[in-house]
Scaffold this motif. Structure first.
Motif, mmCIF file in Angstrom:
data_model
loop_
_atom_site.group_PDB
_atom_site.id
_atom_site.type_symbol
_atom_site.label_atom_id
_atom_site.label_comp_id
_atom_site.label_asym_id
_atom_site.label_seq_id
_atom_site.Cartn_x
_atom_site.Cartn_y
_atom_site.Cartn_z
ATOM 1 N N THR A 68 -3.731 -9.808 20.524
ATOM 2 C CA THR A 68 -3.139 -10.653 19.498
ATOM 3 C C THR A 68 -1.635 -10.456 19.483
ATOM 4 N N MET A 69 -0.912 -11.551 19.620
ATOM 5 C CA MET A 69 0.543 -11.477 19.549
ATOM 6 C C MET A 69 0.935 -11.309 18.075
ATOM 7 N N ALA A 70 1.985 -10.571 17.835
ATOM 8 C CA ALA A 70 2.397 -10.290 16.458
ATOM 9 C C ALA A 70 2.676 -11.578 15.685
ATOM 10 N N TYR A 71 3.309 -12.546 16.324
ATOM 11 C CA TYR A 71 3.630 -13.790 15.622
ATOM 12 C C TYR A 71 2.370 -14.551 15.190
ATOM 13 N N GLN A 72 1.238 -14.308 15.845
ATOM 14 C CA GLN A 72 0.003 -15.020 15.510
ATOM 15 C C GLN A 72 -0.580 -14.597 14.166
ATOM 16 N N VAL A 73 -0.192 -13.451 13.645
ATOM 17 C CA VAL A 73 -0.760 -12.976 12.384
ATOM 18 C C VAL A 73 0.213 -13.075 11.219
ATOM 19 N N GLN A 74 1.351 -13.709 11.449
ATOM 20 C CA GLN A 74 2.274 -13.918 10.338
ATOM 21 C C GLN A 74 1.555 -14.743 9.274
ATOM 22 N N GLY A 75 1.589 -14.270 8.047
ATOM 23 C CA GLY A 75 0.928 -14.959 6.946
ATOM 24 C C GLY A 75 -0.525 -14.564 6.744
ATOM 25 N N LYS A 76 -1.056 -13.703 7.608
ATOM 26 C CA LYS A 76 -2.432 -13.237 7.453
ATOM 27 C C LYS A 76 -2.423 -11.813 6.903
ATOM 28 N N ALA A 77 -3.498 -11.467 6.197
ATOM 29 C CA ALA A 77 -3.657 -10.108 5.675
ATOM 30 C C ALA A 77 -4.327 -9.264 6.755
ATOM 31 N N ILE A 78 -3.619 -8.262 7.246
ATOM 32 C CA ILE A 78 -4.125 -7.365 8.279
ATOM 33 C C ILE A 78 -4.621 -6.089 7.608
ATOM 34 N N THR A 79 -5.819 -5.663 7.989
ATOM 35 C CA THR A 79 -6.357 -4.398 7.489
ATOM 36 C C THR A 79 -6.635 -3.502 8.685
ATOM 37 N N THR A 80 -6.063 -2.315 8.653
ATOM 38 C CA THR A 80 -6.356 -1.292 9.647
ATOM 39 C C THR A 80 -7.278 -0.271 9.006
ATOM 40 N N ILE A 81 -7.747 0.676 9.782
ATOM 41 C CA ILE A 81 -8.629 1.716 9.238
ATOM 42 C C ILE A 81 -7.943 2.475 8.095
ATOM 43 N N GLU A 82 -6.623 2.641 8.176
ATOM 44 C CA GLU A 82 -5.897 3.347 7.115
ATOM 45 C C GLU A 82 -5.938 2.589 5.792
ATOM 46 N N GLY A 83 -6.101 1.283 5.836
ATOM 47 C CA GLY A 83 -6.093 0.473 4.626
ATOM 48 C C GLY A 83 -7.464 0.214 4.035
ATOM 49 N N LEU A 84 -8.489 0.784 4.638
ATOM 50 C CA LEU A 84 -9.842 0.490 4.174
ATOM 51 C C LEU A 84 -10.177 1.186 2.861
ATOM 52 N N SER A 85 -9.819 2.445 2.714
ATOM 53 C CA SER A 85 -10.076 3.125 1.437
ATOM 54 C C SER A 85 -8.947 2.759 0.476
ATOM 55 N N ALA A 86 -9.127 3.090 -0.762
ATOM 56 C CA ALA A 86 -8.195 2.661 -1.802
ATOM 57 C C ALA A 86 -6.801 3.273 -1.664
ATOM 58 N N GLY A 87 -6.673 4.379 -0.972
ATOM 59 C CA GLY A 87 -5.365 5.009 -0.827
ATOM 60 C C GLY A 87 -5.489 6.498 -0.624
ATOM 61 N N GLU A 88 -4.364 7.144 -0.466
ATOM 62 C CA GLU A 88 -4.312 8.586 -0.223
ATOM 63 C C GLU A 88 -5.072 9.333 -1.318
ATOM 64 N N GLY A 89 -6.006 10.148 -0.915
ATOM 65 C CA GLY A 89 -6.774 10.942 -1.864
ATOM 66 C C GLY A 89 -7.859 10.164 -2.591
ATOM 67 N N GLU A 90 -8.003 8.893 -2.261
ATOM 68 C CA GLU A 90 -9.003 8.069 -2.924
ATOM 69 C C GLU A 90 -10.347 8.191 -2.204
ATOM 70 N N GLU A 91 -11.365 7.674 -2.847
ATOM 71 C CA GLU A 91 -12.715 7.704 -2.284
ATOM 72 C C GLU A 91 -12.789 6.848 -1.017
#
Length: 162
Positions: A68-91
């Motif tokens: 995927t080219m970076a320009y192809q995801v402009q305007g889309k919400a990207i989720t990586t594994i780091e963004g799956l839980s609610a945040g640092e120290g969260e469940e």
């Protein structure tokens, strides 16, 4: 006289945060995530879209960040594994918890892609059949586990989602 390569200013939303990145048109999403944003859960592996180690979610759909080219995801919400839980120290997210409880990993290299593919599947279909599970994970290659623990983890995630 040397010409400078074209550079675009992109605004990307990754894990709920907006980022501005200056990038040539040829920059892949994988490079942005790892090299520009420092999110190393998205793995660099085959770089030809066959293994799923670089899998991320774009508007909830699994995509190979290496293709995927970076320009192809402009305007889309990207989720990586780091963004799956609610945040640092969260469940942990229920899918992450299921992979831990069921031993759905060995070396762990494929795990971020497996977890994100599972999340996308269960968001679309909370009660998938065995065939649908296999189809959803078909873009992810694991060289360690034989997939038994991974399939148990997906079934456990289904239970946790009920």
């Amino acid at each position: 006289m040397e010409s400078k390569p074209a550079v675009n200013r992109l605004t990307l939303q990754v894990n709920g945060t907006d980022y501005e990145v200056e990038a040539p048109p040829s920059l892949r999403l994988l490079q942005v995530i790892r090299d520009h944003l420092g999110l190393t859960g998205t793995k660099r592996s085959c770089e030809i879209g066959r293994c799923g180690a670089c899998m991320v979610l774009a508007d909830g759909e699994p995509v190979n960040a290496c293709l995927t080219m970076a320009y192809q995801v402009q305007g889309k919400a990207i989720t990586t594994i780091e963004g799956l839980s609610a945040g640092e120290g969260e469940e942990l997210h229920p899918v992450q918890r299921a992979f831990l409880e069921e031993g759905g990993f060995q070396c762990g290299y494929c795990t971020p892609g497996m977890v994100l593919s599972t999340k996308a599947l269960l968001d679309r279909n909370p009660e998938p059949t065995e065939e649908e599970i296999e189809e959803a994970l078909s873009g992810n290659l694991c060289r360690c586990t034989g997939y038994g623990g991974i399939k148990r983890a997906v079934r456990r995630a289904i239970e946790l989602g009920r």
